[in-house]
Write a protein that holds these residues in place. Structure first.
Motif, PDB file in Angstrom:
ATOM      1  N   GLN A  77       0.850  -1.187   0.000  1.00  0.00           N
ATOM      2  CA  GLN A  77       0.000   0.000   0.000  1.00  0.00           C
ATOM      3  C   GLN A  77       0.889   1.241   0.000  1.00  0.00           C
ATOM      4  O   GLN A  77       1.913   1.276   0.685  1.00  0.00           O
ATOM      5  CB  GLN A  77      -0.927   0.026   1.227  1.00  0.00           C
ATOM      6  CG  GLN A  77      -1.935  -1.109   1.268  1.00  0.00           C
ATOM      7  CD  GLN A  77      -1.309  -2.412   1.774  1.00  0.00           C
ATOM      8  OE1 GLN A  77      -0.515  -2.420   2.692  1.00  0.00           O
ATOM      9  NE2 GLN A  77      -1.690  -3.521   1.154  1.00  0.00           N
TER      10      GLN A  77
ATOM     11  N   ALA B 215       4.711   6.887   1.445  1.00  0.00           N
ATOM     12  CA  ALA B 215       4.957   5.909   2.500  1.00  0.00           C
ATOM     13  C   ALA B 215       4.427   4.554   2.077  1.00  0.00           C
ATOM     14  O   ALA B 215       3.245   4.430   1.725  1.00  0.00           O
ATOM     15  CB  ALA B 215       4.293   6.361   3.790  1.00  0.00           C
TER      16      ALA B 215
ATOM     17  N   SER C 242       3.700   0.456   2.853  1.00  0.00           N
ATOM     18  CA  SER C 242       3.437  -0.501   3.920  1.00  0.00           C
ATOM     19  C   SER C 242       3.035  -1.834   3.290  1.00  0.00           C
ATOM     20  O   SER C 242       2.720  -1.911   2.103  1.00  0.00           O
ATOM     21  CB  SER C 242       2.343   0.006   4.856  1.00  0.00           C
ATOM     22  OG  SER C 242       1.136   0.194   4.150  1.00  0.00           O
TER      23      SER C 242
ATOM     24  N   ILE D 175       6.760  -4.775   1.807  1.00  0.00           N
ATOM     25  CA  ILE D 175       7.744  -3.837   1.264  1.00  0.00           C
ATOM     26  C   ILE D 175       9.088  -4.485   0.963  1.00  0.00           C
ATOM     27  O   ILE D 175       9.873  -3.952   0.179  1.00  0.00           O
ATOM     28  CB  ILE D 175       7.942  -2.625   2.198  1.00  0.00           C
ATOM     29  CG1 ILE D 175       8.487  -3.068   3.553  1.00  0.00           C
ATOM     30  CG2 ILE D 175       6.641  -1.861   2.347  1.00  0.00           C
ATOM     31  CD1 ILE D 175       8.847  -1.887   4.444  1.00  0.00           C
TER      32      ILE D 175
ATOM     33  N   ASN E 257      10.924   3.271   4.912  1.00  0.00           N
ATOM     34  CA  ASN E 257       9.873   2.808   4.017  1.00  0.00           C
ATOM     35  C   ASN E 257       9.202   3.936   3.252  1.00  0.00           C
ATOM     36  O   ASN E 257       8.114   3.764   2.716  1.00  0.00           O
ATOM     37  CB  ASN E 257       8.819   2.040   4.801  1.00  0.00           C
ATOM     38  CG  ASN E 257       8.093   2.927   5.801  1.00  0.00           C
ATOM     39  OD1 ASN E 257       8.680   3.853   6.342  1.00  0.00           O
ATOM     40  ND2 ASN E 257       6.814   2.654   6.031  1.00  0.00           N
ATOM     41  N   THR E 258       9.849   5.099   3.195  1.00  0.00           N
ATOM     42  CA  THR E 258       9.277   6.259   2.506  1.00  0.00           C
ATOM     43  C   THR E 258      10.201   6.729   1.388  1.00  0.00           C
ATOM     44  O   THR E 258      11.407   6.822   1.577  1.00  0.00           O
ATOM     45  CB  THR E 258       9.033   7.404   3.499  1.00  0.00           C
ATOM     46  OG1 THR E 258       8.126   6.955   4.517  1.00  0.00           O
ATOM     47  CG2 THR E 258       8.418   8.605   2.794  1.00  0.00           C
TER      48      THR E 258
END
Length: 121
Positions: A3, A23, A25, A28, A74-75
């Motif tokens: 996502q 971002a 999620s 990943i 994770n961004t």
């Protein structure tokens, strides 16, 4: 599944700067490429910048030297400097996912919801 949630768009004057965030999620660990695309009214979606899982980056000629793609945890970010009116578009984050642990392997693209960037002259 992966996502993606984007943020950071807005209205800015020509010559200004904006930073977009995406971002990620979910699954990943299997993302092997993340990209920013944009789509202006009446035009096709255009690839703007990419970053691989090892950190290699590439840019469209139209933004090279002005935009920077980078990531932290994770961004993924898109730093946009020296913005021009022709940069006005909806910007989309994309994650290309390959999961070789499955049989057959799973490969797909996930997209963010898009964020509007408007550059006034």
């Amino acid at each position: 599944q992966v996502q993606l949630v984007e943020s950071g768009g807005g209205l800015v004057q020509a010559g200004g700067s904006l930073r977009l965030s995406c971002a990620a999620s979910g699954n990943i660990l299997n993302i092997n490429l993340m990209s920013w695309y944009r789509q202006a009214p009446g035009k096709q979606r255009e690839l703007v910048a990419t970053i691989t899982s090892s950190g290699n980056t590439n840019y469209a000629d139209s933004v090279s030297g002005r935009f920077t793609i980078f990531r932290a945890k994770n961004t993924v970010y898109l730093q946009m400097n020296s913005l021009k009116p022709e940069d006005t578009a909806v910007y989309y984050c994309n994650a290309h996912v390959f999961d070789g642990s499955r049989f057959p392997p799973s490969e797909y693209d996930s997209w963010g919801q898009g964020t509007q960037v408007t550059v006034s002259s």
